[in-house]
Design a protein around this motif. Structure first.
Motif, PDB file in Angstrom:
ATOM      1  N   ILE A  60     -56.381  29.725 100.365  1.00 55.32           N
ATOM      2  CA  ILE A  60     -57.534  28.863 100.099  1.00 55.32           C
ATOM      3  C   ILE A  60     -57.076  27.786  99.112  1.00 55.32           C
ATOM      4  O   ILE A  60     -56.512  28.098  98.072  1.00 55.32           O
ATOM      5  CB  ILE A  60     -58.709  29.662  99.478  1.00 55.32           C
ATOM      6  CG1 ILE A  60     -59.077  30.865 100.345  1.00 55.32           C
ATOM      7  CG2 ILE A  60     -59.902  28.754  99.216  1.00 55.32           C
ATOM      8  CD1 ILE A  60     -59.674  30.517 101.686  1.00 55.32           C
ATOM      9  N   ASN A  61     -57.330  26.515  99.445  1.00 56.80           N
ATOM     10  CA  ASN A  61     -56.914  25.442  98.542  1.00 56.80           C
ATOM     11  C   ASN A  61     -57.952  25.231  97.428  1.00 56.80           C
ATOM     12  O   ASN A  61     -58.968  25.928  97.375  1.00 56.80           O
ATOM     13  CB  ASN A  61     -56.624  24.150  99.320  1.00 56.80           C
ATOM     14  CG  ASN A  61     -57.858  23.531  99.946  1.00 56.80           C
ATOM     15  OD1 ASN A  61     -59.000  23.879  99.640  1.00 56.80           O
ATOM     16  ND2 ASN A  61     -57.627  22.593 100.863  1.00 56.80           N
ATOM     17  N   LYS A  62     -57.697  24.267  96.568  1.00 57.53           N
ATOM     18  CA  LYS A  62     -58.577  24.011  95.408  1.00 57.53           C
ATOM     19  C   LYS A  62     -59.990  23.600  95.828  1.00 57.53           C
ATOM     20  O   LYS A  62     -60.934  23.811  95.084  1.00 57.53           O
ATOM     21  CB  LYS A  62     -57.965  22.932  94.511  1.00 57.53           C
ATOM     22  CG  LYS A  62     -56.712  23.391  93.820  1.00 57.53           C
ATOM     23  CD  LYS A  62     -56.095  22.289  92.983  1.00 57.53           C
ATOM     24  CE  LYS A  62     -54.808  22.775  92.355  1.00 57.53           C
ATOM     25  NZ  LYS A  62     -54.160  21.749  91.556  1.00 57.53           N
ATOM     26  N   GLU A  63     -60.110  23.041  97.019  1.00 59.15           N
ATOM     27  CA  GLU A  63     -61.428  22.629  97.519  1.00 59.15           C
ATOM     28  C   GLU A  63     -62.165  23.780  98.199  1.00 59.15           C
ATOM     29  O   GLU A  63     -63.273  23.609  98.707  1.00 59.15           O
ATOM     30  CB  GLU A  63     -61.286  21.460  98.509  1.00 59.15           C
ATOM     31  CG  GLU A  63     -60.833  20.155  97.865  1.00 59.15           C
ATOM     32  CD  GLU A  63     -59.330  20.120  97.590  1.00 59.15           C
ATOM     33  OE1 GLU A  63     -58.554  20.679  98.389  1.00 59.15           O
ATOM     34  OE2 GLU A  63     -58.935  19.533  96.567  1.00 59.15           O
ATOM     35  N   GLY A  64     -61.527  24.952  98.255  1.00 59.83           N
ATOM     36  CA  GLY A  64     -62.158  26.120  98.871  1.00 59.83           C
ATOM     37  C   GLY A  64     -61.992  26.206 100.373  1.00 59.83           C
ATOM     38  O   GLY A  64     -62.651  27.011 101.023  1.00 59.83           O
ATOM     39  N   LYS A  65     -61.103  25.401 100.928  1.00 61.29           N
ATOM     40  CA  LYS A  65     -60.876  25.408 102.371  1.00 61.29           C
ATOM     41  C   LYS A  65     -59.666  26.276 102.716  1.00 61.29           C
ATOM     42  O   LYS A  65     -58.687  26.308 101.978  1.00 61.29           O
ATOM     43  CB  LYS A  65     -60.657  23.989 102.889  1.00 61.29           C
ATOM     44  CG  LYS A  65     -61.882  23.130 102.700  1.00 61.29           C
ATOM     45  CD  LYS A  65     -61.717  21.800 103.369  1.00 61.29           C
ATOM     46  CE  LYS A  65     -62.965  20.994 103.045  1.00 61.29           C
ATOM     47  NZ  LYS A  65     -63.398  20.170 104.085  1.00 61.29           N
TER      48      LYS A  65
END
Length: 153
Positions: A60-65
């Motif tokens: 999961i990236n920093k944007e929550g994706k």
């Protein structure tokens, strides 16, 4: 009739033991992979796969994706070899769940990853293997990586 029952029990025992020994062989292959990984032994690492397999990692990236990263096994081996010898890293396997069907196997291994003796992340590895002659070869590897929700499995 008594002999038929004895024969059935004997054959069942042989099948169960054969399955168990293949399961153990897959587990030993995974353990050997991580031993070579920790020692940065590129020769052993290269011998454990069938071809230049694709490796994938889900996180999961920093944007929550959800993100899927892909790399070749050869690049993975180069990256492992480039880690400075004064750096410590360890992937601690927490469990094994192994399924075998003939010459194909799947190994599910939850883990914790430690770098410089500090917790980095956790997740699970999913290995796909094939039996080639008398040895198991890795043909696919995907893992998950996360920092939150880590627990002992």
């Amino acid at each position: 009739m008594k002999y038929v029952i004895l024969l059935f029990v004997f054959c069942s025992t042989l099948i169960i033991n054969a399955q168990k020994s293949e399961t153990e062989a897959v587990k030993e292959t995974i353990i050997e992979f991580f031993n070579a990984f920790h020692k940065q032994d590129t020769i052993v690492l290269k011998s454990m796969v069938k071809g230049d397999i694709t490796m994938q990692s889900i996180s999961i990236n920093k944007e929550g994706k959800t993100v899927l990263q892909e790399s070749s096994y050869n690049q993975f081996v180069k990256n492992i070899a480039s880690i400075p010898k004064d750096r410590t890293f360890e992937e601690k396997l927490l469990d094994f769940s192994i399924r075998v069907d003939g010459n194909m196997a799947n190994a599910w291994t939850p883990y914790e990853f430690w770098y410089q003796d500090k917790f980095s992340h956790c997740g699970v590895n999913s290995f796909q293997l094939m039996k080639e002659e008398d040895s198991w070869k890795i043909i696919y590897l995907v893992d998950t990586r996360r920092k939150k929700g880590c627990q002992k499995f």
